[in-house]
Design a protein around this motif. Sequence first.
Motif: not given
Length: 281
Positions: A77-85, A200-203, A216-221, A248-257
């Motif tokens: 999960x290093x790719x996931x961890x780094x890309x999300x946070x 994102x995978x919860x397990x 929470x573990x969610x990204x918007x569609x 408004x609360x993407x776990x990956x902070x990747x939304x822009x207007x």
Amino acid sequence: MTTAHDEATAAASGASATERFKSDKLLGVENTPPERVSALAREVLEAVHSTIRKHKVTYDEYNALKAWLISVGEDGEWPLFLDVWVEHVVEEVATEHREGNKGTIEGPYYVPDAPEQGSNGAVPMRENEPGTPLTWNGKVTSTDGSALAGAKVELWHADADGFYSQFAPNLPEWNLRGSFTTDAEGNFEIRTVRPAPYQIPTDGACGKLIAAAGWHAWRPAHLHVKVSAPGHELLTAQLYFPGDEHNDDDIASAVKPELMLDPKPVSGGEAIDYSFVLDPA
Ligand code: MBD
Ligand code: FE
């Protein structure tokens, strides 16, 4: 009956993402001067040290961190961890000079060389692919307004259950992954389906952190794209749907207007218009 959901595990999608991320990535920094390596490493460590002092981190917590870091690697999960946070700040710094289109993070699930579909076509999908059909019309131009013919638009996204082909089981290899080329006027038309929000995978290790922190573990569609043309900077972006509860609360902070779509209902689905402006390289 088994579904993709029953068999999708953090370890399996993590292993795929780690496998994709080849170690040739180290070649790009071979000539980094030791002064820069030293400053970056020292300042990251200093930030860790000051966090420990500020919160009086205990040995139990230190040992839990050690065990958790080991499990991030074991789960791939290093790719996931780094890309999300982390990636969103790297993207911000890398693109702050741009005058053309805003971009955002790539995330862990891009695969190059998706099937070519020309300037007008559908992404590969299953017969009766679930989800609202989307017809997307757009144009690729340069910052001076000139149309870019032969520009490449690569699209990849989750299906209506929130799963990515090649990272979740039981999906055709190139499901919802396609590569398009703009026509002489820079235009393209893409047909696909609306993706679901992505959890994102919860397990795995990232899921453990999320649960322990009460996040929470969610990204918007979202629809992922890479847009490229000779003589121009590669644009990596994601497009979002208005009204998604996680915009408004993407776990990956990747939304822009600037990356918000405006889907219009049409017979048999929805139509979207979104065009790209590329910066000259
Ligand atoms: C995704 O689909 C994604 O786009 C990101 C950034 C992280 C995890 C899953
Ligand atoms: Fe994604």
